[in-house]
Enzyme design. Sequence first.
Site, PDB file in Angstrom:
ATOM      1  N   ARG A   3       8.196   4.093  -4.856  1.00 35.16           N
ATOM      2  CA  ARG A   3       8.306   3.112  -3.775  1.00 35.16           C
ATOM      3  C   ARG A   3       7.302   1.981  -3.967  1.00 35.16           C
ATOM      4  NH1 ARG A   3       7.669   5.077   2.337  1.00 35.16           N
ATOM      5  NH2 ARG A   3       5.526   5.400   1.633  1.00 35.16           N
ATOM      6  N   GLU A  36      12.261   2.259  14.117  1.00 32.79           N
ATOM      7  CA  GLU A  36      11.357   3.311  13.651  1.00 32.79           C
ATOM      8  C   GLU A  36      10.122   3.323  14.528  1.00 32.79           C
ATOM      9  OE1 GLU A  36      10.250   2.303   9.622  1.00 32.79           O
ATOM     10  OE2 GLU A  36       9.977   0.195  10.157  1.00 32.79           O
ATOM     11  N   LEU A  93      11.291   1.220   6.974  1.00 32.07           N
ATOM     12  CA  LEU A  93      10.681   1.656   5.735  1.00 32.07           C
ATOM     13  C   LEU A  93      11.442   2.865   5.202  1.00 32.07           C
ATOM     14  CD1 LEU A  93       8.253   1.267   3.775  1.00 32.07           C
ATOM     15  CD2 LEU A  93       7.095   3.051   5.101  1.00 32.07           C
ATOM     16  N   TYR A 125       0.827  -1.206   0.000  1.00 38.04           N
ATOM     17  CA  TYR A 125       0.000   0.000   0.000  1.00 38.04           C
ATOM     18  C   TYR A 125       0.860   1.254   0.000  1.00 38.04           C
ATOM     19  CZ  TYR A 125       0.908   1.039   4.966  1.00 38.04           C
ATOM     20  OH  TYR A 125       1.502   1.374   6.159  1.00 38.04           O
ATOM     21  N   LYS A 127       6.616  -2.062   1.806  1.00 47.28           N
ATOM     22  CA  LYS A 127       5.445  -1.473   2.478  1.00 47.28           C
ATOM     23  C   LYS A 127       4.231  -2.387   2.312  1.00 47.28           C
ATOM     24  CE  LYS A 127       3.236   3.054   3.117  1.00 47.28           C
ATOM     25  NZ  LYS A 127       3.720   3.279   4.502  1.00 47.28           N
ATOM     26  N   ARG A 149      -7.484 -20.628  -1.659  1.00 45.85           N
ATOM     27  CA  ARG A 149      -6.456 -20.480  -0.632  1.00 45.85           C
ATOM     28  C   ARG A 149      -5.336 -21.503  -0.786  1.00 45.85           C
ATOM     29  NH1 ARG A 149      -4.784 -21.873   4.494  1.00 45.85           N
ATOM     30  NH2 ARG A 149      -4.153 -20.106   5.819  1.00 45.85           N
TER      31      ARG A 149
END
Length: 283
Positions: A52, A179, A203, A33, A147, A100
């Site tokens: 990114r 972070e 990140l 995301y 991310k 799945r």
Amino acid sequence: MGRIVYVNGEYVPEDEAKISIFDRGFLFADGVYEVTSVIDGKLLDFAGHAKRLARSLAELEMESPASEEELLAIHRELLVRNDLTEGMVYLQITRGAADRDFAYPEDATPTLVLFTQARALVESPVAARGMKVIGIEDIRWGRRDIKTVQLLYPSMGKMMAKKAGADDAWMVEDGHVTEGTSNNAYIVKGNKIITRHLGTEILHGITRAAVLRFAREAQMQVEERAFTMDEAKEADEAFITSASTFVMPVVEIDGAVLGDGAPGQVARRLREIYIDESRKAAV
């Protein structure tokens, strides 16, 4: 009236938006995301977020369902349809829906979802008073530079902070701060800005890159290295950066008050510079 959101090629009311229960983002957190801030009805550092996003997708061997130009057009259309002048646009891409199985499916079509969130970003009451943070153990997986949507532990960290009467948590691994739960962390000592170096442990923040560039252009000293919580508690000031907070002063760390307990001069100045420069470059 609810928001208009984007789901796989269609703009629909939020209460009509649907994805498959077999979507791998739902079943495996198999997705990435980005969050792009909006000021004055324009997008901040969209190109950086798009770059990114492409890297995150490549690291997970995932295809993008849209080009950068198409994603920009979708962002802009959502701003118009939701009359958004300040806030954020959230974008999520998953590997798509398939029965799945832990192994990646060979023929799944990626799922693309975007929605807006209205929020006051510039005139933030937290920026005026400063944040309180606590330290917690960093037990996330080793590829924090991607991310991904697997954000359970950061959510738990924010709740740990809330229960402790703080605003957020800084994660600590091998004695050093990595972070924040959803932001990059900084301390200031002797007019030197110190923040952890880039690697797989954190990140690669888009706001981080911009703020460090602005700091250097303003002749501020920057040192990219790991620092400890003890070092942080003895700092002159501290702050965090993220797309949704810009530059946010930190005034207390694990109960230790920094300076006079008010937002520091470096953080306040960097916040001003970031907002001014970002406004000029917004698209």
